[in-house]
Structure formats: structure tokens, C-alpha cells
Scaffold this motif. Structure first.
Motif, PDB file in Angstrom:
ATOM      1  N   PHE A 138       0.849  -1.143  -0.083  1.00  0.00           N
ATOM      2  CA  PHE A 138      -0.130  -0.064   0.093  1.00  0.00           C
ATOM      3  C   PHE A 138       0.815   1.313   0.177  1.00  0.00           C
ATOM      4  O   PHE A 138       0.564   2.166  -0.749  1.00  0.00           O
ATOM      5  CB  PHE A 138      -1.120   0.115   1.157  1.00  0.00           C
ATOM      6  CG  PHE A 138      -2.352  -0.642   1.060  1.00  0.00           C
ATOM      7  CD1 PHE A 138      -2.973  -0.547  -0.267  1.00  0.00           C
ATOM      8  CD2 PHE A 138      -2.835  -1.570   1.839  1.00  0.00           C
ATOM      9  CE1 PHE A 138      -4.165  -1.051  -0.145  1.00  0.00           C
ATOM     10  CE2 PHE A 138      -4.132  -2.308   1.617  1.00  0.00           C
ATOM     11  CZ  PHE A 138      -4.807  -1.848   0.530  1.00  0.00           C
ATOM     12  N   GLU A 142       0.476   4.223  -2.778  1.00  0.00           N
ATOM     13  CA  GLU A 142       0.253   5.422  -2.516  1.00  0.00           C
ATOM     14  C   GLU A 142       1.454   6.462  -3.035  1.00  0.00           C
ATOM     15  O   GLU A 142       1.105   7.580  -3.451  1.00  0.00           O
ATOM     16  CB  GLU A 142      -0.031   5.618  -0.924  1.00  0.00           C
ATOM     17  CG  GLU A 142      -1.292   4.906  -0.580  1.00  0.00           C
ATOM     18  CD  GLU A 142      -1.479   5.031   0.874  1.00  0.00           C
ATOM     19  OE1 GLU A 142      -0.734   5.901   1.586  1.00  0.00           O
ATOM     20  OE2 GLU A 142      -2.276   4.443   1.465  1.00  0.00           O
ATOM     21  N   ARG A 163      -7.594   3.576  -0.374  1.00  0.00           N
ATOM     22  CA  ARG A 163      -7.308   2.181  -0.433  1.00  0.00           C
ATOM     23  C   ARG A 163      -8.388   1.398  -0.911  1.00  0.00           C
ATOM     24  O   ARG A 163      -9.607   1.398  -0.404  1.00  0.00           O
ATOM     25  CB  ARG A 163      -6.764   1.702   0.726  1.00  0.00           C
ATOM     26  CG  ARG A 163      -5.543   2.622   1.296  1.00  0.00           C
ATOM     27  CD  ARG A 163      -5.294   2.039   2.637  1.00  0.00           C
ATOM     28  NE  ARG A 163      -3.970   2.590   2.974  1.00  0.00           N
ATOM     29  CZ  ARG A 163      -3.518   2.524   4.276  1.00  0.00           C
ATOM     30  NH1 ARG A 163      -4.372   1.917   5.267  1.00  0.00           N
ATOM     31  NH2 ARG A 163      -2.368   3.303   4.681  1.00  0.00           N
ATOM     32  N   LEU A 219      -4.395  -5.495  -4.256  1.00  0.00           N
ATOM     33  CA  LEU A 219      -4.480  -4.329  -3.639  1.00  0.00           C
ATOM     34  C   LEU A 219      -4.578  -3.179  -4.397  1.00  0.00           C
ATOM     35  O   LEU A 219      -3.715  -3.332  -5.394  1.00  0.00           O
ATOM     36  CB  LEU A 219      -3.464  -4.274  -2.708  1.00  0.00           C
ATOM     37  CG  LEU A 219      -3.113  -5.389  -1.630  1.00  0.00           C
ATOM     38  CD1 LEU A 219      -1.758  -5.022  -0.742  1.00  0.00           C
ATOM     39  CD2 LEU A 219      -4.102  -5.300  -0.673  1.00  0.00           C
ATOM     40  N   VAL A 221      -4.574   1.320  -4.886  1.00  0.00           N
ATOM     41  CA  VAL A 221      -4.690   2.677  -4.342  1.00  0.00           C
ATOM     42  C   VAL A 221      -5.098   3.680  -5.559  1.00  0.00           C
ATOM     43  O   VAL A 221      -4.764   3.745  -6.559  1.00  0.00           O
ATOM     44  CB  VAL A 221      -3.233   2.991  -4.179  1.00  0.00           C
ATOM     45  CG1 VAL A 221      -3.235   4.676  -3.639  1.00  0.00           C
ATOM     46  CG2 VAL A 221      -3.129   2.248  -2.656  1.00  0.00           C
TER      47      VAL A 221
END
Length: 317
Positions: A138, A142, A163, A219, A221
Motif C-alpha cells: 500500500f 500510494e 485504498r 491491492l 490505491v
């Protein structure tokens, strides 16, 4: 049907010939179907609105949202012509027509946020997830989003990072994107992710399986750069009755007791004031659109010049 003013289309810059549309509907629809031109034209509008109702159901009911919990925003040049019939069929309680419905999409484009999405595949079971690895991924995503927004000239105050995580029940062949909370990534974070995925699965499919293992797949962002903020204009206040005398022209409606041409007041949008109210039938004209308020509906103008329409009684749709 008289709903569009042939002499004031596009503010009068493009004259229309109603006789041509009348003869076309008569030849292609009314005569073969054995009905009047007005009945055939209303039938065509019912078919059109049904298609739009179906499209709204695709993006609301079938995704777990009840249209009755929302207002219907009528935009585009033609949206306000049909919005009341669509709202009635879906039991949407309120229609909102913005000041410039024909320009709404263009205004939205000019003020839209910048949005970049960065993702990485990370196959793990949520119950056994490597918290440190997830936190590291993450952080990298980011940072990538931040660099992109900085290259676009965004100030840090205008940046927002969201997120997300694509998850599925173990054994499923498809994923759902679940929201992920900000803050520390720890055991509480994983528990919140599990709850968010179960809730998203229930909203999308009507059920969830808390007893099954949840697998993390991707995952994500989303880096958002806030666009320009527009302040809606405020207009002068007036009485309930519009100060401008309307033009009366016949407009055809299905009143429930048959198809009738009703003498209908036509108001210029630019002359309306906050607090003005209308009882259908009424038509409000402007260069970029036409708003039709059928019988059984009432409308009012708010302080930001929006026309807010509500259904007051049973009427044919």
C-alpha cells in the motif's frame, strides 16, 4: 405532442416543422396500428421511457440499490422531457432539473477530479495475511499515485488516496472490490477488510458467507486530485406564482381517462425566481432543454435555480 416548442427550439435558432413529424408518425405508426397519431406518439414515448427505466434498474435495483431512496437528476437536452414519467414508473419521489441540464455533462467534465488507479496482485488468505507485506505494498502504491499527481501540478492539499482490495471467497472465480479503511494496517485492519467484503458481497448478490475463507487477490490505491469547485448560483426570490405571464399552448397527455390535448402554460426558464411553484401540466423552456411537468406533478424552484418536481397524485405513465 406539443411538448417541444417548434418556434423556440435551441432558443429559436433551429426551426422545426411539426407537420413533417406528424405525417411520419401517421404513416409509419398510427395507420398500421389503427390508432390516432397522438396515441402512436405517446406509445413511442412509453417505449422510450421503458428502455430508460430498464437502464436505471440495471444500475440500481440489480446492484442492491432501491430507486425510491434517491432523487432522479434530469440532465441532457432530452432528460427533462421524460424524467417525470421515468420517476413515476420507478416510484422515485423527486426529480431535480439543474439550471443548465443540456450542459451538465460538459460542466462535469470541466470540474471533474483527476483519478489514477494503481494495483498489484497479492494472493493471500485474509485470515493468514502478512500484515507487513500488505502495508509495504500500500505504501508503494500510494507513493506512485502521489508522484503522478505531483507531475500533474496538484498541490498536496488537493490529493486524496483511497485504498481498495479485490477479494473473493476461497474457490470463487471472480472478485469484488471492497473499500479499505485508512490508518494502521494491523489485525484490526484485516478484520475490517473481512467485514467490508462480506457487506459488499451481500449488497451485490443478496447474501454473504461469513464462515468461508476470504482470499485477497489485488491491492489498489486510487489517487484523486480534486478538481475545481463550483459554487452554485443563488437567484432572486419571488412569490409562489411566477411573475412572467406564460404562453398557453396545447400539449397532449394521457390523463388516465384517455388521450387529451390540454391547454398548458409554457414558462421561460430564465424568468423563474426562487419560490415559484407550478402544478402540472406545465412546460418550462430554455435554449438547452425543455422540462415537461405532466398532470399529477407539482414543481418548485429552489434558491439555486433547480426545478424540483414531485408526484402528487396517481397519473398515467
Amino acid at each position: 405532442l406539443g411538448r417541444v416548442n417548434a418556434e423556440n427550439f435551441l432558443g429559436g435558432r433551429l426551426p422545426l416543422d411539426p407537420a413533417l413529424s406528424h405525417s411520419t408518425v401517421e404513416r409509419a405508426l398510427a395507420r398500421p396500428l389503427g390508432m390516432s397519431v397522438e396515441e402512436a406518439a405517446l406509445g413511442a414515448i412509453r417505449r422510450l421511457t421503458h428502455n430508460m427505466v430498464h437502464a436505471i434498474e440495471e444500475s440500481s435495483v440489480r446492484k442492491g440499490y432501491d430507486p425510491r431512496d434517491f432523487a432522479l437528476a434530469a440532465f441532457g437536452g432530452a432528460g427533462p422531457l421524460f424524467a417525470c414519467e421515468i420517476a413515476a414508473e420507478l416510484s422515485i419521489p423527486r426529480v431535480i432539473v439543474p439550471l443548465y441540464p443540456g450542459l451538465t455533462s460538459a460542466i462535469g467534465l470541466l470540474t471533474a477530479d483527476l483519478r489514477y488507479e494503481f494495483s498489484r496482485t497479492e494472493l493471500q488468505l485474509v485470515s493468514q495475511a502478512d500484515i507487513g507485506r500488505i502495508a509495504g505494498v500500500f505504501a508503494e502504491l500510494e507513493e506512485a499515485a502521489r508522484r503522478q499527481l505531483e507531475e500533474d501540478g496538484l498541490d498536496p492539499e488537493a490529493m486524496v488516496f483511497v485504498r481498495q482490495a479485490d477479494c473473493r471467497y476461497r474457490g470463487q472465480g471472480y472478485e469484488l472490490c471492497a473499500p479499505v479503511a485508512d490508518g494502521a494496517i494491523d489485525a484490526g485492519f484485516l478484520a475490517a477488510l473481512r467485514r467490508a467484503f462480506d457487506a459488499e458481497h451481500r449488497r451485490e448478490y443478496g447474501s454473504c458467507s461469513p464462515e468461508k475463507e476470504v482470499q485477497l487477490v489485488n491491492l489498489r490505491v486510487v489517487g484523486i486530485g480534486r478538481g475545481a469547485s463550483l459554487r452554485p448560483p443563488e437567484i432572486d426570490a419571488g412569490d409562489a406564482s411566477p411573475g412572467v405571464p406564460p404562453a398557453l399552448r396545447p400539449v397532449v397527455f394521457d390523463t388516465g381517462s384517455g388521450v387529451h390535448a390540454l391547454d398548458t402554460p409554457h414558462f421561460p426558464r430564465a424568468a423563474l425566481l426562487a419560490g415559484n411553484r407550478f402544478t402540472g401540466p406545465a412546460v418550462i423552456e430554455q435554449a438547452d432543454s425543455t422540462t415537461v411537468i405532466p398532470p399529477g406533478f407539482t414543481a418548485g424552484v429552489d434558491r439555486h435555480a433547480n426545478i424540483v418536481i414531485t408526484k402528487t397524485e396517481a397519473c398515467a405513465t
